[in-house]
Design an enzyme around this catalytic site. Sequence first.
Site, PDB file in Angstrom:
ATOM      1  CG  ASP A 487      -2.173  -0.655   1.109  1.00 17.61           C
ATOM      2  OD1 ASP A 487      -2.671  -0.707  -0.014  1.00 17.61           O
ATOM      3  OD2 ASP A 487      -2.706  -1.142   2.128  1.00 17.61           O
TER       4      ASP A 487
HETATM    5  C1  GLC Z   1      -0.825   2.505   5.879  1.00 11.51           C
HETATM    6  C2  GLC Z   1      -0.033   1.354   6.453  1.00 11.51           C
HETATM    7  C3  GLC Z   1      -0.140   0.139   5.611  1.00 11.51           C
HETATM    8  C4  GLC Z   1      -1.578  -0.144   5.363  1.00 11.51           C
HETATM    9  C5  GLC Z   1      -2.316   1.071   4.811  1.00 11.51           C
HETATM   10  C6  GLC Z   1      -3.777   0.740   4.692  1.00 11.51           C
HETATM   11  O1  GLC Z   1      -0.308   2.901   4.677  1.00 11.51           O
HETATM   12  O2  GLC Z   1       1.318   1.688   6.581  1.00 11.51           O
HETATM   13  O3  GLC Z   1       0.472  -0.931   6.259  1.00 11.51           O
HETATM   14  O4  GLC Z   1      -1.691  -1.183   4.452  1.00 11.51           O
HETATM   15  O5  GLC Z   1      -2.145   2.138   5.658  1.00 11.51           O
HETATM   16  O6  GLC Z   1      -4.601   1.832   4.609  1.00 11.51           O
HETATM   17  C1  GLC Z   2      -1.539  -3.842   5.398  1.00 11.18           C
HETATM   18  C2  GLC Z   2      -2.758  -3.868   4.524  1.00 11.18           C
HETATM   19  C3  GLC Z   2      -2.563  -4.762   3.335  1.00 11.18           C
HETATM   20  C4  GLC Z   2      -1.291  -4.421   2.629  1.00 11.18           C
HETATM   21  C5  GLC Z   2      -0.108  -4.408   3.578  1.00 11.18           C
HETATM   22  C6  GLC Z   2       1.155  -3.916   2.936  1.00 11.18           C
HETATM   23  O1  GLC Z   2      -1.400  -5.056   6.040  1.00 11.18           O
HETATM   24  O2  GLC Z   2      -3.896  -4.276   5.241  1.00 11.18           O
HETATM   25  O3  GLC Z   2      -3.641  -4.651   2.447  1.00 11.18           O
HETATM   26  O4  GLC Z   2      -1.110  -5.347   1.614  1.00 11.18           O
HETATM   27  O5  GLC Z   2      -0.383  -3.565   4.668  1.00 11.18           O
HETATM   28  O6  GLC Z   2       1.141  -2.563   2.668  1.00 11.18           O
END
Ligand code: GLC
Ligand code: GLC
Length: 828
Positions: A487
């Site tokens: 993300d």
């Molecule tokens: C933030 C977190 C990430 C997560 C994302 C979801 O970027 O660092 O881990 O997946 O939020 O909204």
């Molecule tokens: C968080 C989010 C997931 C994402 C991950 C890596 O766990 O829930 O959707 O893939 O972060 O950013």
Amino acid sequence: MKFGYFDDQRREYVITQPDTPLPWINYLGCQAYFGIISNTAGGYSFYRDARLRRLTRYRYNNVPFDLGGRYIYLRDNQSNQFWSPSWQPTRHQLERYECRHGMGYSIIGSEYQGVEARTRYLVPLDENLEIWQLTVTNHRPAPAKLSVFSSVEFCLWDAQDDSANFQRNFSTGQVEIEDEVIYHKTEYRERRDHFAYFACSAKIAGFDTQREPFLGPYRGWDSPLALERGESANSVAHGWAPIASHHVKLDLKPGESKQIVFVLGYHENPKEQKFDPPDSQTVNKKSVKAVIAKYRNPASADAAFEQLRQYWDSLLRICQVETPCVHTNRMVNIWNAYQCMATFNISRSASFYESGIGRGLGFRDSNQDLLGFVHMVPSRARERILDIAATQLPSGGAYHQYQPLTKRGNNDIGGNFNDDPHWLILGVAAYLKETGDWSILEEPVPYDNEPGSEQPLYEHLQRSFQYTLARLGPHGLPLIGRADWNDCLNLNCFSDTPGQSFQTTTNKEGKVAESVFIAGLFCLAGRELAEITCRRPCPDGKEKLQSPCSSAAKLANGYLAEVARMEEAICQHGWDGEWFLRAYDDFGGKVGSKECEEGKIFIETQGFCTLAGAGLDNGMARKALASVRQLLATEHGIVLQQPAYSRYYLELGEISSYPPGYKENAGIFCHNNPWVMIGEARVGNGDSAFDYYSLINPSKREEISEIHRCEPYVYAQMIAGKDAPTYGEAKNSWLTGTAAWNYFAITQWILGIRTSYDGLEIAPVVPKSWKGFKATRKFRGVTYHVDVERVGPGNNVALTVDGVVTAGDVVAPPPEGVRQVAVKVTLS
Ligand code: GLC
Ligand code: GLC
């Protein structure tokens, strides 16, 4: 250093001191009514949706961290002293303390000045309520004159509004009190037809329903005025902060025990029967009285506990293993499976790190969660798949998240995370392999929940695949969109405004930035789709086809041709010489290459490409895995990338917003470690696969609890990487894809007991030092007793099924009526 121990016999983790490094929590409820409970009784409850139907209030970002919960107070009416038997919130030095977190229940017990109190918290199956079963025992030589005070603070339903809209909310609170039951009915007079209640099994000496008279002005939960006084204020909430507290007087002879049951629940009335009498404003309690009466009876509470125990017994029995490693056994047989239920239910919405107001259910997350859950309750997995698919968009893309209560896509976050649609294919494939229920493919499912847009689920999968084909970049690799699995790799975002959300801010259209990760995912999903296509029974005929009809075969071949083209693109443009590249940025520059100054190598592509089988034949997979070992592996797990980004890169986005070693910036992001385990298993390296498995195994890490700090019975999303000052410290426990992926990696790839369309495949890739292992796996109604014996150092499998030598590594379904199958496996 440890703060407790595993009681495997009872499937409990026993915490022996209350001041754990962080709150160590558990989940109550596994269907519709949920609660989070910490080892000091902190936490809150909700019905289905942690944002929209919150029963009790919880203040995140509180000091201390864990404050507010299901607190019971005891008071000695001879000395006028009071204390919390769960330690919080009064924090008296208890003479004995023990918290047992079990499968869907928690028991907190303690002793203080000769008075023992033990509370068992649980949510009965098929009910929308929780029970707090309190037993108080007097161990003093003299009679004890005690008072018990219960307490909950109600949330005014929508948790987001509750924490923001005070000008309204301080004036809406309403309650009713009747027969030792406190009913919370805020907003019931208008559009709500649900209310909460808090009941008590004993005769009460008093009650409170308004927070301030109970606590007293300027006082907190650690010193309620009512406790100091020894009397409730009998307050009735009008506006402000509705709470519920009962006061029960308890006289105990020496050695005597008494039980009190508190019941906190959620109830809905049909719209036309909200009030009783109908023209009044009084809550109609007719249909809730029976359930309250039932659970106020300790015998019903005991029976509910017994049922819950049996339920978990039956779920866990589906897959049990006996390996030479106690940590593996404990995680597979108990805790990892248990955590998979929580991630399936709650996705990433409500924990002590997820506030329950933001994230609903994630499209990508919930599909992956199925991998660790589908064998336990396939019918619920089926329903979930159909719900998720209904939030897919006509383009084949998807809403990134949806609200569990409304089942609608979340507009605030929207879509364009270009990996999302492929996870649906993987989720469906896992379901089909587990159940053989091909009918799911023909279920009519709308796009974007739009009535009239229904198409068979199978068509949704096709659109998922096409979505990427319509979005290829200059190297023939998939365009990344907002982000892929990571993300925080926001290659089209270019955010330079403080506080702007990387997730939702307007992105560039992005016709250049490509993801090698999505390419790997596409190959895996494409192969699954081709196989599903070939095996899918003709929708008009009921019979399953022996061989695919020619149109299906043509379609499947078309998918495989696209997969081959993508693999070609990965090898040509996604390979950096020693490992797989991560991406191309918006300028066409490489991400995750030896040419980069920082972020030269990323875990995701090494893991996912090898897991997907890319580079297995040409040596790339092995090389990539060797690079992981050399550059990313640490004693606490595999870090996400190296070198960590030392500054913010506008063209990379959120990943470089984190200080080095945290989260996606070179943290050990546990979710993707299993991909490497599976990659290692695919190249036949059982020692390495199992080593990675062990490094992040929470039970294995129990002995370093002072470093790890999170619960030793569940995975956390992240462990701080080697660049962080707090290297080895876990964070964000419970709600993480780590649960499902580790479960999948250890059971299906390392132990190698794998669901397949033709039967149960058995292909272990375990450490060389293992002499063997045993497993029982219930699969499509048959229980397989697998006994693996190592006779040589390799991974070659020879099967004897019910005494018959069988070629290959797949155990085909036994003849009708056979329910138990013995599988003898020799590994050489
Ligand atoms: C933030 C977190 C990430 C997560 C994302 C979801 O970027 O660092 O881990 O997946 O939020 O909204
Ligand atoms: C968080 C989010 C997931 C994402 C991950 C890596 O766990 O829930 O959707 O893939 O972060 O950013």
